[in-house]
Design a protein around this motif. Structure first.
Motif, PDB file in Angstrom:
ATOM      1  N   ASN A  15       0.954   8.812  -6.061  1.00  0.00           N
ATOM      2  CA  ASN A  15       0.465  10.027  -5.398  1.00  0.00           C
ATOM      3  C   ASN A  15      -0.952   9.847  -4.824  1.00  0.00           C
ATOM      4  N   ILE A  16      -1.098   8.827  -3.974  1.00  0.00           N
ATOM      5  CA  ILE A  16      -2.385   8.519  -3.347  1.00  0.00           C
ATOM      6  C   ILE A  16      -2.240   8.635  -1.833  1.00  0.00           C
ATOM      7  N   ASP A  17      -3.218   9.249  -1.204  1.00  0.00           N
ATOM      8  CA  ASP A  17      -3.211   9.359   0.253  1.00  0.00           C
ATOM      9  C   ASP A  17      -3.459   7.981   0.876  1.00  0.00           C
ATOM     10  N   TYR A  18      -2.619   7.614   1.850  1.00  0.00           N
ATOM     11  CA  TYR A  18      -2.696   6.271   2.434  1.00  0.00           C
ATOM     12  C   TYR A  18      -4.062   6.018   3.093  1.00  0.00           C
ATOM     13  N   LYS A  19      -4.528   6.966   3.887  1.00  0.00           N
ATOM     14  CA  LYS A  19      -5.812   6.789   4.581  1.00  0.00           C
ATOM     15  C   LYS A  19      -6.962   6.671   3.585  1.00  0.00           C
ATOM     16  N   GLU A  20      -6.859   7.435   2.502  1.00  0.00           N
ATOM     17  CA  GLU A  20      -7.907   7.386   1.469  1.00  0.00           C
ATOM     18  C   GLU A  20      -7.907   6.024   0.782  1.00  0.00           C
ATOM     19  N   LYS A  76      -8.806  15.508  -7.059  1.00  0.00           N
ATOM     20  CA  LYS A  76      -8.126  16.161  -5.948  1.00  0.00           C
ATOM     21  C   LYS A  76      -8.918  17.343  -5.407  1.00  0.00           C
ATOM     22  N   LYS A  84      -7.892   5.216  -7.703  1.00  0.00           N
ATOM     23  CA  LYS A  84      -7.591   6.599  -8.087  1.00  0.00           C
ATOM     24  C   LYS A  84      -8.276   6.918  -9.401  1.00  0.00           C
ATOM     25  N   TYR A 111       0.830  -1.211   0.000  1.00  0.00           N
ATOM     26  CA  TYR A 111       0.000   0.000   0.000  1.00  0.00           C
ATOM     27  C   TYR A 111       0.862   1.257   0.000  1.00  0.00           C
ATOM     28  N   CYS A 122       1.008   4.177  -2.837  1.00  0.00           N
ATOM     29  CA  CYS A 122       0.757   5.579  -2.493  1.00  0.00           C
ATOM     30  C   CYS A 122       1.925   6.468  -2.904  1.00  0.00           C
ATOM     31  N   GLU A 123       3.138   5.971  -2.711  1.00  0.00           N
ATOM     32  CA  GLU A 123       4.331   6.754  -3.027  1.00  0.00           C
ATOM     33  C   GLU A 123       4.472   6.975  -4.529  1.00  0.00           C
TER      34      GLU A 123
END
Length: 579
Positions: A61-66, A253, A86, A53, A57-58
């Motif tokens: 460009n995805i928010d981890y919690k999302e 976004k 995404k 995960y 995300c890295e």
């Protein structure tokens, strides 16, 4: 075991396009791509899965919690189904995934049709917008056994996009890919491919350029403009101001931020005023009082009523008029919006008559316009008042109701039906979408026919009486502003409905041109919130629209004329009056 080797991938069909009555494109598609994940190919070990995960995300460009929130409730039942993590992924990320496919065998790219709305805010309350299905929506479709929806489907959220989603979305197909044990694609099973069927193209009765003009006329004002054809219920324009630009939701976004900003906006841009707004009717309701009195044979149009005092006295209560009118008959009472005349008329016929004819006109139920979320009008009953306020219905309530004050509330689309029955003698259900066409052949796949809303009919002699009174309104009555702006003969009724604000709501409902057959006539309803007298705000707006429709004004001149009128009224400090 089969799931470990064969992987069905959905093929999303292009969404049906939406055109106006003249072939102008109002909703078009833009190819976009979503990033999906197949949970079954993720590591079983929680620590290893977490590392995956973080890696996703890295690199994307995805928010981890999302990411976790999108997977938490879906991961078990849809293990071999691709879940969107995404939206609207960039070309840069698509290329990165292709170059690093071996490192991300659990990810895939899904092509879909993103929407673009060329008319932006002007069309928002008609067209609505699309988005990814919510858990609540999916559960609803599942409980109703409605197929063609899955956990990451894109569907209509509001407006016509929602109302006709089943037609616009088409039917998904699928291709089947053979994958190895770690999820890497090997080859496609072409014999198992099912092509997607594109959505049908929608043809509206809306005139896109008229819609845009009407929205610009109400710029920065709270209000409603409705233009229909009384002969069949076609809606040419339905404007709710302020609106919102659905194109802003294209950027994932910014979507949440934009949505929250619009939701908190005190002007309520999401609020579809034409079909959901509850407004005091004011003097436009005098048409209903007239209908009730004529149909029940309780009034002779030529009989005179003394309105010289400027008020009506009932017991120890005084009901004021907006000025002293002298001695008037029914025609003159409609022409000059004489409160005293209608106070007396309402008191004479009684509230039971007003209630009965209001219901026959369909004012206490929805019109059935083909948009989701319509509210019905509110015509109170004595029983309602007893339950709500613990007191009986008084004669004073009837007197107030006779001029559209008190508890009566109408939606603008309901008010438009009042003037439509005067124009056509009957009421058609308002409709926006009339045809679906095959996107390839242009063949009509489905066509809707005009539909009578209510069997209620007015007698011809009564229609003639009301039409005569309303025709005088714009010649020598409360709507004379019209004759200074337009030579087009129309008939209508002004209204200045009381509310808790300083100024009244400005109403004008009308139809015309009177010198043309019914098939060439329009019904126009204008409401501007807290704007003052209907005759000085709503009437000139209507006049300009009639001029535009009849080719007497172009868009630029129409907007310039209205701007000058608004500036004059603001400078003058226009105060409201009760008619």
């Amino acid at each position: 075991a089969l799931g470990n080797t064969q992987r069905p991938i959905p093929l999303i069909p292009p969404r049906g396009l939406i055109f106006d009555r003249n072939g102008v494109l109002m909703a078009k598609n833009r190819t976009a791509y979503n990033l999906g994940i197949i949970p079954a190919y993720l590591p079983v070990n929680k620590k290893k899965r977490r590392k995956v995960y973080l890696k996703i995300c890295e690199n994307f460009n995805i928010d981890y919690k999302e990411l976790i929130s999108k997977l938490e409730y879906k991961i078990s039942p849809y293990a071999y189904r691709s879940l969107i993590i995404k939206e609207n992924i960039s070309k840069k990320h698509i290329l990165f995934l292709e170059e690093n496919r071996n490192h991300f065998p659990f990810l895939n790219i899904q092509e879909y049709s993103g929407r673009i709305y060329p008319f932006g805010e002007a069309s928002s309350h008609i067209l609505g917008y699309i988005g990814i299905i919510s858990r609540k929506e999916l559960d609803h479709f599942t409980s109703k056994k409605i197929q063609n929806y899955r956990q990451d489907s894109i569907l209509g959220k509001t407006g016509l996009e929602k109302q006709y989603d089943q037609f616009l979305r088409g039917v998904e197909g699928q291709k089947v890919i053979i994958k190895d044990k770690v999820g890497r694609p090997l080859r496609e099973l072409t014999e198992k491919k099912i092509p997607a069927a594109p959505g049908s193209n929608a043809i509206l009765s809306i005139d896109a350029h008229l819609q845009e003009l009407c929205y610009q006329i109400l710029y920065k004002k709270k209000g409603v403009i409705i233009v229909t054809k009384p002969i069949n219920g076609e809606v040419l324009s339905l404007v709710s101001s302020p609106g919102y630009d659905a194109n802003l939701f294209l950027k994932p976004k910014e979507r949440k931020k934009v949505f929250l900003k619009l939701k908190r906006d005190k002007s309520k841009p999401f609020y579809n005023r034409p079909i959901r707004g509850w407004y005091p009717a004011g003097s436009i309701f005098k048409i209903v009082t007239t209908i009730a009195a004529l149909e029940d044979n309780k009034v002779n149009p030529d009989d005179k009523v003394d309105c010289r005092a400027g008020y009506f006295e009932l017991g120890d209560r005084i009901f004021k008029d907006w000025k002293r009118h002298g001695i008037v008959n029914l025609y003159e009472a409609l022409e000059h919006s004489v409160n005293v005349y209608f106070y007396k008329l309402g008191y004479t016929i009684g509230y039971a008559s007003l209630l009965e004819h209001s219901k026959k006109l369909g004012l206490s139920r929805v019109t059935g316009i083909d948009l989701p979320g319509e509210k019905h009008g509110f015509i109170p009953s004595p029983e309602w008042k007893e339950k709500r306020f613990k007191e009986p219905w008084y004669d004073g309530d009837t007197v107030n109701a006779s001029i559209g004050q008190g508890f009566i509330l109408l939606t603008p689309i309901g008010a438009n039906n009042i003037i439509s029955i005067i124009a056509a003698g009957k009421i058609y259900r308002p409709r926006i979408l009339w045809k679906f066409k095959n996107p390839y052949t242009g063949v009509i796949e489905k066509q809707y026919k005009p539909e009578i809303l209510t069997p209620y009919r007015l007698r011809k002699n009564h229609l003639k009486t009301i039409r005569e009174g309303l025709k005088r309104v714009t010649v020598t009555g409360t709507g004379t502003y019209h004759k200074y702006l337009s030579k087009i003969p129309i008939a209508g009724k002004t209204g200045s409905a009381q509310n808790r604000k300083v100024k009244t709501h400005s109403w004008f409902i009308s139809y015309g041109p009177l010198d043309k057959p019914l098939k060439d006539q329009y019904a126009i309803t204008v409401l501007v919130e807290t704007a003052g007298h209907g005759g000085t705000i709503a009437v000139p707006i209507s006049s300009v629209i009639y001029n535009y429709l009849e080719g007497k004004m172009d868009r630029e001149k129409a907007l310039k004329t209205i701007l000058q009128i608004f500036q004059y009224q603001e400078k003058k400090g226009e105060t409201s009056v009760s008619n």
